[in-house]
Design a protein around this motif. Structure first.
Motif, PDB file in Angstrom:
ATOM      1  N   ARG A 197       0.803  -1.223   0.000  1.00 16.13           N
ATOM      2  CA  ARG A 197       0.000   0.000   0.000  1.00 16.13           C
ATOM      3  C   ARG A 197       0.836   1.273   0.000  1.00 16.13           C
ATOM      4  O   ARG A 197       0.422   2.308  -0.519  1.00 16.13           O
ATOM      5  CB  ARG A 197      -0.947   0.017   1.210  1.00 16.13           C
ATOM      6  CG  ARG A 197      -2.085  -0.994   1.158  1.00 16.13           C
ATOM      7  CD  ARG A 197      -2.763  -1.046  -0.209  1.00 16.13           C
ATOM      8  NE  ARG A 197      -3.290   0.214  -0.651  1.00 16.13           N
ATOM      9  CZ  ARG A 197      -4.580   0.469  -0.834  1.00 16.13           C
ATOM     10  NH1 ARG A 197      -5.472  -0.470  -0.589  1.00 16.13           N
ATOM     11  NH2 ARG A 197      -4.986   1.640  -1.267  1.00 16.13           N
ATOM     12  N   ASP A 201      -0.641   3.155  -4.512  1.00 13.61           N
ATOM     13  CA  ASP A 201      -1.532   4.220  -4.959  1.00 13.61           C
ATOM     14  C   ASP A 201      -0.830   5.161  -5.939  1.00 13.61           C
ATOM     15  O   ASP A 201      -1.358   5.464  -7.015  1.00 13.61           O
ATOM     16  CB  ASP A 201      -2.058   5.022  -3.758  1.00 13.61           C
ATOM     17  CG  ASP A 201      -3.051   4.228  -2.931  1.00 13.61           C
ATOM     18  OD1 ASP A 201      -3.565   3.219  -3.442  1.00 13.61           O
ATOM     19  OD2 ASP A 201      -3.317   4.620  -1.785  1.00 13.61           O
ATOM     20  N   ALA A 218      -9.383  -6.491  -5.778  1.00  9.55           N
ATOM     21  CA  ALA A 218     -10.052  -5.195  -5.911  1.00  9.55           C
ATOM     22  C   ALA A 218     -10.560  -4.698  -4.561  1.00  9.55           C
ATOM     23  O   ALA A 218     -10.438  -3.509  -4.241  1.00  9.55           O
ATOM     24  CB  ALA A 218     -11.207  -5.303  -6.903  1.00  9.55           C
ATOM     25  N   GLU A 219     -11.119  -5.601  -3.765  1.00 10.28           N
ATOM     26  CA  GLU A 219     -11.608  -5.193  -2.443  1.00 10.28           C
ATOM     27  C   GLU A 219     -10.447  -4.766  -1.544  1.00 10.28           C
ATOM     28  O   GLU A 219     -10.546  -3.763  -0.815  1.00 10.28           O
ATOM     29  CB  GLU A 219     -12.384  -6.327  -1.779  1.00 10.28           C
ATOM     30  CG  GLU A 219     -12.972  -5.921  -0.431  1.00 10.28           C
ATOM     31  CD  GLU A 219     -13.842  -7.001   0.188  1.00 10.28           C
ATOM     32  OE1 GLU A 219     -14.368  -6.753   1.298  1.00 10.28           O
ATOM     33  OE2 GLU A 219     -13.987  -8.076  -0.409  1.00 10.28           O
ATOM     34  N   PHE A 221      -7.690  -3.448  -2.520  1.00  9.13           N
ATOM     35  CA  PHE A 221      -7.150  -2.183  -3.004  1.00  9.13           C
ATOM     36  C   PHE A 221      -8.116  -1.021  -2.819  1.00  9.13           C
ATOM     37  O   PHE A 221      -7.723   0.071  -2.397  1.00  9.13           O
ATOM     38  CB  PHE A 221      -6.774  -2.316  -4.484  1.00  9.13           C
ATOM     39  CG  PHE A 221      -6.261  -1.035  -5.095  1.00  9.13           C
ATOM     40  CD1 PHE A 221      -5.104  -0.427  -4.614  1.00  9.13           C
ATOM     41  CD2 PHE A 221      -6.944  -0.429  -6.136  1.00  9.13           C
ATOM     42  CE1 PHE A 221      -4.638   0.758  -5.170  1.00  9.13           C
ATOM     43  CE2 PHE A 221      -6.481   0.756  -6.693  1.00  9.13           C
ATOM     44  CZ  PHE A 221      -5.332   1.351  -6.214  1.00  9.13           C
ATOM     45  N   THR A 222      -9.400  -1.241  -3.118  1.00 11.20           N
ATOM     46  CA  THR A 222     -10.369  -0.138  -3.115  1.00 11.20           C
ATOM     47  C   THR A 222     -11.176  -0.028  -1.830  1.00 11.20           C
ATOM     48  O   THR A 222     -11.717   1.037  -1.534  1.00 11.20           O
ATOM     49  CB  THR A 222     -11.360  -0.294  -4.279  1.00 11.20           C
ATOM     50  OG1 THR A 222     -12.231  -1.420  -4.029  1.00 11.20           O
ATOM     51  CG2 THR A 222     -10.637  -0.490  -5.597  1.00 11.20           C
ATOM     52  N   TYR A 224     -13.911  -1.691  -1.503  1.00  9.50           N
ATOM     53  CA  TYR A 224     -15.293  -1.965  -1.920  1.00  9.50           C
ATOM     54  C   TYR A 224     -15.455  -3.436  -2.290  1.00  9.50           C
ATOM     55  O   TYR A 224     -14.665  -3.986  -3.058  1.00  9.50           O
ATOM     56  CB  TYR A 224     -15.687  -1.118  -3.132  1.00  9.50           C
ATOM     57  CG  TYR A 224     -15.744   0.363  -2.862  1.00  9.50           C
ATOM     58  CD1 TYR A 224     -16.712   0.905  -2.013  1.00  9.50           C
ATOM     59  CD2 TYR A 224     -14.835   1.226  -3.467  1.00  9.50           C
ATOM     60  CE1 TYR A 224     -16.766   2.263  -1.773  1.00  9.50           C
ATOM     61  CE2 TYR A 224     -14.883   2.594  -3.236  1.00  9.50           C
ATOM     62  CZ  TYR A 224     -15.846   3.101  -2.379  1.00  9.50           C
ATOM     63  OH  TYR A 224     -15.898   4.453  -2.142  1.00  9.50           O
ATOM     64  N   ASN A 229     -18.780  -0.093  -7.367  1.00 10.91           N
ATOM     65  CA  ASN A 229     -17.856   0.837  -6.727  1.00 10.91           C
ATOM     66  C   ASN A 229     -16.405   0.387  -6.861  1.00 10.91           C
ATOM     67  O   ASN A 229     -15.502   1.222  -7.005  1.00 10.91           O
ATOM     68  CB  ASN A 229     -18.221   1.005  -5.248  1.00 10.91           C
ATOM     69  CG  ASN A 229     -19.439   1.879  -5.041  1.00 10.91           C
ATOM     70  OD1 ASN A 229     -19.615   2.886  -5.725  1.00 10.91           O
ATOM     71  ND2 ASN A 229     -20.312   1.487  -4.126  1.00 10.91           N
ATOM     72  N   ALA A 230     -16.182  -0.939  -6.817  1.00 14.54           N
ATOM     73  CA  ALA A 230     -14.821  -1.448  -6.962  1.00 14.54           C
ATOM     74  C   ALA A 230     -14.267  -1.107  -8.336  1.00 14.54           C
ATOM     75  O   ALA A 230     -13.132  -0.638  -8.459  1.00 14.54           O
ATOM     76  CB  ALA A 230     -14.795  -2.963  -6.739  1.00 14.54           C
ATOM     77  N   GLN A 232     -15.250   1.289 -10.358  1.00 12.66           N
ATOM     78  CA  GLN A 232     -15.088   2.742 -10.466  1.00 12.66           C
ATOM     79  C   GLN A 232     -13.784   3.194  -9.804  1.00 12.66           C
ATOM     80  O   GLN A 232     -13.046   4.021 -10.364  1.00 12.66           O
ATOM     81  CB  GLN A 232     -16.277   3.449  -9.822  1.00 12.66           C
ATOM     82  CG  GLN A 232     -16.244   4.965  -9.982  1.00 12.66           C
ATOM     83  CD  GLN A 232     -17.487   5.625  -9.408  1.00 12.66           C
ATOM     84  OE1 GLN A 232     -18.286   5.002  -8.731  1.00 12.66           O
ATOM     85  NE2 GLN A 232     -17.654   6.903  -9.693  1.00 12.66           N
ATOM     86  N   ALA A 233     -13.486   2.634  -8.648  1.00 13.65           N
ATOM     87  CA  ALA A 233     -12.251   2.998  -7.954  1.00 13.65           C
ATOM     88  C   ALA A 233     -11.023   2.467  -8.682  1.00 13.65           C
ATOM     89  O   ALA A 233      -9.996   3.156  -8.778  1.00 13.65           O
ATOM     90  CB  ALA A 233     -12.284   2.473  -6.522  1.00 13.65           C
ATOM     91  N   LEU A 234     -11.104   1.251  -9.222  1.00 11.11           N
ATOM     92  CA  LEU A 234      -9.993   0.688  -9.981  1.00 11.11           C
ATOM     93  C   LEU A 234      -9.666   1.543 -11.199  1.00 11.11           C
ATOM     94  O   LEU A 234      -8.510   1.681 -11.592  1.00 11.11           O
ATOM     95  CB  LEU A 234     -10.335  -0.731 -10.459  1.00 11.11           C
ATOM     96  CG  LEU A 234     -10.243  -1.895  -9.474  1.00 11.11           C
ATOM     97  CD1 LEU A 234     -10.762  -3.156 -10.137  1.00 11.11           C
ATOM     98  CD2 LEU A 234      -8.804  -2.097  -9.004  1.00 11.11           C
TER      99      LEU A 234
END
Length: 327
Positions: A197, A201, A218-219, A221-222, A224, A229-230, A232-234
Motif C-alpha cells: 500500500r 496508490d 479489488a476489495e 485495493f479499493t 469496496y 464501486n470497486a 469505479q475505484a480501480l
C-alpha cells in the motif's frame, strides 16, 4: 494514453519460475496453516518440506504470472518478449525452452542461484494456493532494466509480485515508459496489495494504463466489495480498468463506459492455476492488435476458460486452436 500504440509487441517482466502442481485436500492445506487462494513466500527448504508431506506425484511446468501471460500471447500468434533471471540449472533450461517453443523472445540473465519454483496446491474446488520460492528471480538487478529491453513494445505487462521489490518495479516502469510502452499491472493477490500500500496508490496514479484485478484484490485495493464501486475505484486513474468476476465473467471500464464480458461456459474447471494470467494474455493481445473492448474481453474469457480445463497454466494445442478461431 488513449490511442492505440504503433507496435503490437507485448513485453513481460517478472519472476522466472517453475510451477510444481499438486492435487490435494482442503485438510492438507489447513494443516499447512495456509489461507486458501493466495500466495505465501517461502524458502527452498519449505518447498522440500511441503513436497515431503504429500504422496501425490506433482506435475512440473514453467510458470510465473507474467511468464504465463507472455507465453499465452506467443501462442495466440502475438509478438512477445519476456525479461527475467533464471538459474543455470535444469529448471532454468526447461523454463527458457518453454519460452522459445511458444515463440517468445527470452531476455534472461543467468544466476548461480537455483531457478525459482512455486508449489501450487490445487484443492477439489479447483482453487490453487501457492507457496513461492523466488530463487534466482529475485536477483534481477534494477540497474540492468533499461529502455532498450522494451524497444518496439506496445504494452509492458508487469506482474504484481514485483511490488515486493519496489526498486525493481520502479526501474521497470520508468524504462518501459521511456520506451513509449503502455503499462499493464495485474494486482496478483490480496496479500500483495496489503503488503504494497505504501507505493501502490502513487504507482497506479502516475504510471499504470491498464489495471487488472479479481474481486479479492479489488476489495483489498479499493475497500469496496460491490462490483460497481470497486470498478469505479480501480478505473479512477487508468485508461483500462478490469475487474475479473470468475464464473460471472468480467467488467472492463474504458472511456467512462463499462463493458460486461460473459464467462465461457461448458465443463467444470479442473484447476484455476493461471486463469487470471491467461485472461490477461487474451485481453492484452486484443488491445495491442486494435480489437474492440468486447472482442478483447471475449478472447480473454476464452483463454481463461481453456486453461481451467487442464492442470497447470499450459493450454494444449487443441485449446489454442479453439481460441485462435475467435480471432
Amino acid at each position: 494514453m488513449t490511442t492505440q500504440p504503433y507496435s503490437k509487441r507485448i513485453t513481460g517482466i517478472g519472476s522466472a519460475l517453475v510451477d510444481i502442481l499438486i492435487n490435494e485436500s482442503d485438510d492438507f492445506l489447513k494443516h499447512l496453516g495456509k489461507e486458501k487462494g493466495g500466495m505465501t513466500l517461502v524458502e527452498s527448504a519449505d518447498i522440500k518440506t511441503i513436497l515431503a508431506k504429500t504422496d501425490k506425484t506433482p506435475a512440473i511446468v514453467p510458470g510465473g504470472a507474467a511468464c504465463n501471460t507472455i507465453i499465452g500471447i506467443g501462442r495466440l500468434g502475438g509478438t512477445a518478449r519476456f525479461i527475467g533471471r533464471r538459474g543455470d540449472d535444469n529448471f532454468g533450461t526447461l523454463f527458457e525452452d518453454a519460452l522459445r517453443s511458444a515463440r517468445v523472445e527470452p531476455e534472461l540473465t543467468l544466476s548461480p542461484s537455483p531457478t525459482g519454483s512455486v508449489i501450487s496446491v490445487i484443492t477439489p474446488d479447483a482453487q490453487r494456493s501457492m507457496f513461492t520460492y523466488l530463487g534466482a528471480s529475485t536477483e534481477l538487478e534494477p540497474h540492468r532494466i533499461t529502455a532498450s529491453l522494451f524497444a518496439d513494445t506496445a504494452i509492458t505487462m508487469i506482474e504484481g509480485y514485483l511490488l515486493f521489490n519496489p526498486e525493481l518495479m520502479m526501474a521497470a516502469v520508468h524504462a518501459a515508459k521511456k520506451a513509449g510502452a503502455m503499462i499493464a499491472l495485474d494486482l496478483a493477490s490480496f496479500e500483495v496489495v496489503h503488503a504494497s500500500r505504501e507505493i501502490l496508490d502513487d504507482l497506479i496514479k502516475d504510471h499504470v494504463d491498464i489495471l487488472i484485478a479479481n474481486e479479492d484484490e479489488a476489495e483489498a485495493f479499493t475497500g469496496y466489495a460491490d462490483e460497481k464501486n470497486a470498478l469505479q475505484a480501480l478505473s479512477a486513474h487508468v485508461t483500462y480498468g478490469v475487474l475479473k468476476l470468475g464464473k460471472r465473467g468480467s467488467l472492463i471500464s474504458f472511456n467512462n463506459t463499462t463493458t460486461r464480458i460473459d464467462a465461457r461456459t461448458g465443463k467444470e474447471a479442473k484447476d484455476t492455476t493461471g486463469a487470471g494470467d491467461l485472461w490477461a494474455a487474451g485481453f492484452l493481445f486484443g488491445i495491442a492488435n486494435g480489437f474492440s473492448i468486447e472482442k478483447s474481453g471475449q478472447l480473454a474469457s476464452a483463454c481463461g476458460y481453456e486453461v481451467c480445463q487442464v492442470i497447470g497454466a499450459q493450454i494444449p494445442e487443441e485449446g489454442w486452436e479453439r481460441i485462435r478461431a475467435l480471432i
